[in-house]
Each structure stands twice: as C-alpha cells, then as structure tokens.
Design an enzyme around this catalytic site. Structure first.
Site, PDB file in Angstrom:
ATOM      1  N   ARG A  89      47.252  41.333  38.650  1.00 13.24           N
ATOM      2  CA  ARG A  89      48.493  41.909  38.263  1.00 13.24           C
ATOM      3  C   ARG A  89      49.619  42.130  39.377  1.00 13.24           C
ATOM      4  O   ARG A  89      50.845  42.086  39.340  1.00 13.24           O
ATOM      5  CB  ARG A  89      48.444  43.090  37.526  1.00 13.24           C
ATOM      6  CG  ARG A  89      47.364  43.086  36.303  1.00 13.24           C
ATOM      7  CD  ARG A  89      47.309  44.585  35.540  1.00 13.24           C
ATOM      8  NE  ARG A  89      46.534  45.583  36.299  1.00 13.24           N
ATOM      9  CZ  ARG A  89      46.355  46.935  36.372  1.00 13.24           C
ATOM     10  NH1 ARG A  89      46.841  47.201  35.082  1.00 13.24           N
ATOM     11  NH2 ARG A  89      45.971  47.456  37.034  1.00 13.24           N
TER      12      ARG A  89
ATOM     13  N   LYS B 114      30.432  48.060  30.127  1.00 10.54           N
ATOM     14  CA  LYS B 114      29.544  47.015  31.167  1.00 10.54           C
ATOM     15  C   LYS B 114      28.395  46.729  30.268  1.00 10.54           C
ATOM     16  O   LYS B 114      27.761  45.583  30.693  1.00 10.54           O
ATOM     17  CB  LYS B 114      29.273  47.980  32.534  1.00 10.54           C
ATOM     18  CG  LYS B 114      30.565  48.201  33.334  1.00 10.54           C
ATOM     19  CD  LYS B 114      31.224  46.761  33.763  1.00 10.54           C
ATOM     20  CE  LYS B 114      32.263  46.949  34.748  1.00 10.54           C
ATOM     21  NZ  LYS B 114      32.964  45.859  35.111  1.00 10.54           N
TER      22      LYS B 114
ATOM     23  N   TYR C  14      33.187  53.573  30.210  1.00 10.30           N
ATOM     24  CA  TYR C  14      32.991  52.533  30.996  1.00 10.30           C
ATOM     25  C   TYR C  14      31.779  51.873  31.019  1.00 10.30           C
ATOM     26  O   TYR C  14      31.386  50.527  31.057  1.00 10.30           O
ATOM     27  CB  TYR C  14      33.220  53.249  32.498  1.00 10.30           C
ATOM     28  CG  TYR C  14      32.907  52.125  33.655  1.00 10.30           C
ATOM     29  CD1 TYR C  14      33.706  51.207  33.976  1.00 10.30           C
ATOM     30  CD2 TYR C  14      31.701  52.382  34.461  1.00 10.30           C
ATOM     31  CE1 TYR C  14      33.547  50.472  35.192  1.00 10.30           C
ATOM     32  CE2 TYR C  14      31.374  51.574  35.595  1.00 10.30           C
ATOM     33  CZ  TYR C  14      32.552  50.645  35.784  1.00 10.30           C
ATOM     34  OH  TYR C  14      32.149  49.729  36.987  1.00 10.30           O
TER      35      TYR C  14
ATOM     36  N   ILE D  99      35.948  44.159  46.019  1.00  7.25           N
ATOM     37  CA  ILE D  99      34.772  43.237  45.783  1.00  7.25           C
ATOM     38  C   ILE D  99      35.490  41.535  45.318  1.00  7.25           C
ATOM     39  O   ILE D  99      34.785  40.829  45.858  1.00  7.25           O
ATOM     40  CB  ILE D  99      33.967  43.348  44.690  1.00  7.25           C
ATOM     41  CG1 ILE D  99      33.132  44.812  45.135  1.00  7.25           C
ATOM     42  CG2 ILE D  99      33.010  42.397  44.149  1.00  7.25           C
ATOM     43  CD1 ILE D  99      32.232  45.551  43.844  1.00  7.25           C
TER      44      ILE D  99
ATOM     45  N   ASP E 168      47.252  39.979  33.550  1.00  2.91           N
ATOM     46  CA  ASP E 168      46.616  41.155  33.171  1.00  2.91           C
ATOM     47  C   ASP E 168      45.452  40.645  32.193  1.00  2.91           C
ATOM     48  O   ASP E 168      45.791  40.079  31.289  1.00  2.91           O
ATOM     49  CB  ASP E 168      47.287  42.150  32.493  1.00  2.91           C
ATOM     50  CG  ASP E 168      46.563  43.360  32.068  1.00  2.91           C
ATOM     51  OD1 ASP E 168      45.340  43.468  31.831  1.00  2.91           O
ATOM     52  OD2 ASP E 168      47.323  44.666  31.840  1.00  2.91           O
ATOM     53  N   VAL E 169      44.177  40.906  32.813  1.00  4.55           N
ATOM     54  CA  VAL E 169      43.074  40.256  32.052  1.00  4.55           C
ATOM     55  C   VAL E 169      43.073  40.759  30.647  1.00  4.55           C
ATOM     56  O   VAL E 169      42.330  40.055  29.678  1.00  4.55           O
ATOM     57  CB  VAL E 169      41.681  40.417  32.704  1.00  4.55           C
ATOM     58  CG1 VAL E 169      41.775  39.680  34.168  1.00  4.55           C
ATOM     59  CG2 VAL E 169      41.445  41.777  33.016  1.00  4.55           C
TER      60      VAL E 169
ATOM     61  N   THR F 243      34.795  50.511  47.722  1.00  4.22           N
ATOM     62  CA  THR F 243      36.249  49.851  47.495  1.00  4.22           C
ATOM     63  C   THR F 243      37.014  51.021  47.097  1.00  4.22           C
ATOM     64  O   THR F 243      37.042  52.190  46.843  1.00  4.22           O
ATOM     65  CB  THR F 243      36.023  48.966  46.130  1.00  4.22           C
ATOM     66  OG1 THR F 243      35.543  49.903  44.979  1.00  4.22           O
ATOM     67  CG2 THR F 243      34.822  47.993  46.514  1.00  4.22           C
TER      68      THR F 243
END
Length: 253
Positions: free
Chosen positions: A39, A155, A151, A19, A60-61, A186
């Site tokens: 990364r 979100k 997860y 994406i 790396d976020v 993806t």
C-alpha cells in the site's frame, strides 16, 4: 539448495518491509525478477532502490478489484511464476472484546488477501512449466495463542486453503505451501512489544522475553531465516513438497 528456474517472475505481497522484503531480496539474489506489492509507494520504492526488488505494484490485498488490477499489470510485464502471499496484519484483544469488525479485519487481510492473490495468479500459472504459491502464515495457524483469536482463526484458514489447493494442483507443475514463522523480529512484532509494554508496564527487554519464551531456542526468529525456507520451497529440488505448513520457529511446534 538448487537454483531457481531461469529468471522466474516472483510477486511478493507486503514486500516492502520485514519478512516480505527479506524474501524479495533473497529471490533477487537467486536470479528472480521480483515485483513487490503493498500500500505504501515510498516503502516499495525504497526496497527497489536498495536492490531488494525490481518493480512495485500498489494495492491493498483486502481490495480484490485493486489487487487483481495490480497483479494483471505485473503479469503483463512478465508472467508470474512465484506468488509469495505475505501481506498481513495482527491485532490483539481478549475474545470478549474482539468484536465482529476485528474478526472481519483479520480475515480480510490475512485470509482473503491470500485468496484474492491466488485467484489472480493461478489461471496464468497452472499451465506453465513451473509455479510456486507460498503463503506466509504463522505458528498461530498451527496452534492457539491467547488474546489473538481472530488472527489465529485467519491463519488457520490460510493453512486449510493451502492444504486443499495443493491437492487440486497436484497434477500440475504448481506447488502450494505455507511457511509458519514464530515471533519474528519485524515491525509487526515491534507493535506487539509496544502493546505489551503499554498494557503491563514491562520494559522492552521484558516484553521481548515474553514473546521469545514461546521459542524453545529462547529468541525471536529473523526475517532472513523465513526467507531461507521460502527460497528452498521455490527451488526445483522442492517440486515434491506441496500442501505443507513448515514452521520456522526454533522447535516451538
């Protein structure tokens, strides 16, 4: 769809593939200067060579210090007008087997990664005549799914952040929104498909059908469909759209 303001600088986290890369390429096509952050240097360089971006930044976020340094360097090249906080990671497990470390990983990448990126760009963005912050969340931020509680929680947090920050920025020229894809074709979803096959013995086609059944259209979303929604939110015609969580999910939500 209206054009973007003249040559804005967009930074796309997780922009090397999936994406993120589709969004980066669409922004390039609309006239933006695009920096992709991630990364993997080779993946980012490949995106640049393919014309999907102009510059790369390595970080790396989940590492706030490294992310801030990379964004500061990108901002010095050209002030950042658009942030697409796309980087994410997904792991699945029953809640009973989802330990604190799994929750921490999902929160660190999917939520705090957005927080860190916004903190780095917002001071320079809010005083400019145009700014866009768009978090790529998920339909898992709008509803629950079994076996991905960590997860989904991360979100959901992203969407809460977007809605709150949009109110704080309402009197500025910065809009803050989330785009929430359903299951999208993806590499990330490919991992989920492999996991279903491994745990259930289903074929690849059966595993894809298991995910696609959530979409009333009976299919996976394409990365370009997500990019199209993002591009509209970045346009000047979307200046009144803020604090929204827009599902790109074939009617699932």
């Amino acid at each position: 769809m209206s054009a973007l303001p003249h040559s804005p600088h967009a930074l796309v986290t997780g922009g090397g593939r999936g994406i993120g890369r589709a969004i980066a390429a669409s922004l390039v096509g609309a006239g933006a200067t695009v920096t992709v952050l991630g990364r993997n240097a080779a993946t980012l360089e490949e995106a640049i060579n393919a014309g999907a971006a102009h510059f790369a930044a390595i970080a790396d976020v989940s590492d706030e210090t490294a992310l801030k340094a990379a964004i500061t360097e990108a901002h010095a090249r050209q002030p950042i007008d658009i942030l697409i906080a796309n980087a994410g990671s997904a792991e699945s497990a029953p809640f009973a087997k989802s330990d604190s470390a799994l929750f921490a990983r999902m929160i660190d990448v999917n939520f705090m990664g957005v927080v860190h990126a916004v903190r780095a760009v917002l001071p320079g963005m809010k005083d400019r005549p145009y700014g866009r912050v768009i978090a790529i969340a998920s339909t898992a931020g709008l509803k629950g799914y079994a076996y991905v509680s960590a997860y989904a929680a991360a979100k959901h947090a992203v969407i809460g952040l977007v809605r709150s920050l949009a109110l704080e920025m309402a009197c500025s020229n910065v809009t803050v929104n989330a785009v929430c894809p359903g299951f999208t074709d993806t590499d990330l979803v490919a991992g989920s498909i492999d996991n279903i096959m491994k745990k259930t013995g289903r074929t690849r086609e059966q595993a894809i059908a298991e995910l696609a059944k959530h979409n009333p259209q009976g299919r996976l979303i394409t990365p370009q469909e997500v990019a199209n929604a993002v591009l509209w939110l970045c346009s000047e015609n979307a200046s009144a759209i803020t604090g929204q969580a827009i599902a790109v999910a074939g009617g699932e939500i």
